[in-house]
Scaffold this motif. Structure first.
Motif, short mmCIF file in Angstrom:
data_model
loop_
_atom_site.label_atom_id
_atom_site.label_comp_id
_atom_site.label_asym_id
_atom_site.label_seq_id
_atom_site.Cartn_x
_atom_site.Cartn_y
_atom_site.Cartn_z
N ILE A 1 21.63 -6.62 -25.30
CA ILE A 1 20.57 -7.53 -24.87
C ILE A 1 19.27 -7.26 -25.63
N TYR A 2 18.89 -6.01 -25.74
CA TYR A 2 17.66 -5.68 -26.48
C TYR A 2 17.78 -6.03 -27.95
N GLU A 3 18.97 -5.85 -28.52
CA GLU A 3 19.17 -6.22 -29.92
C GLU A 3 18.95 -7.72 -30.11
N GLN A 4 19.51 -8.51 -29.21
CA GLN A 4 19.36 -9.95 -29.30
C GLN A 4 17.89 -10.35 -29.12
N LEU A 5 17.22 -9.73 -28.17
CA LEU A 5 15.80 -10.04 -27.95
C LEU A 5 14.97 -9.72 -29.19
N ILE A 6 15.21 -8.58 -29.77
CA ILE A 6 14.40 -8.17 -30.92
C ILE A 6 14.68 -9.07 -32.12
N PHE A 7 15.95 -9.29 -32.43
CA PHE A 7 16.28 -10.06 -33.64
C PHE A 7 15.97 -11.54 -33.49
#
Length: 89
Positions: free
Chosen positions: A76-82
């Motif tokens: 989830i954090y990866e998707q938010l950041i990218f």
């Protein structure tokens, strides 16, 4: 001008008062240690097989739960950041 004073550290001498331990003394101390260990191990209250299995299942369950939780949080954090912050992908 102000002169810097050297601070002298006290010289420590190596401990030369140590008595050399003979092999016989070392051996008797070692044997005594293992006898004491044996006596203490007899005092230990060991869990039953049922308790060990129960606690193992609890530990494995929590480990699996937190592994999945951290994996999902990472995705989830990866998707938010990218996607939102870097606008990549």
């Amino acid at each position: 001008m102000v002169e810097k004073k050297k601070i002298e550290k006290p010289v420590t001498k190596p401990n030369t008062n140590r008595k050399k331990v003979t092999f016989k003394e070392w051996w008797t101390k070692t044997v005594k240690f293992f006898k004491d260990v044996r006596i203490e191990m007899k005092k230990v209250v060991w869990p039953s097989q049922k308790q060990v299995i129960k606690h193992t299942i609890v530990v494995l369950t929590f480990t699996l739960f937190f592994t999945v939780f951290i994996l999902l949080a990472d995705v989830i954090y990866e998707q938010l950041i990218f996607k939102f912050l870097l606008k990549i992908r």
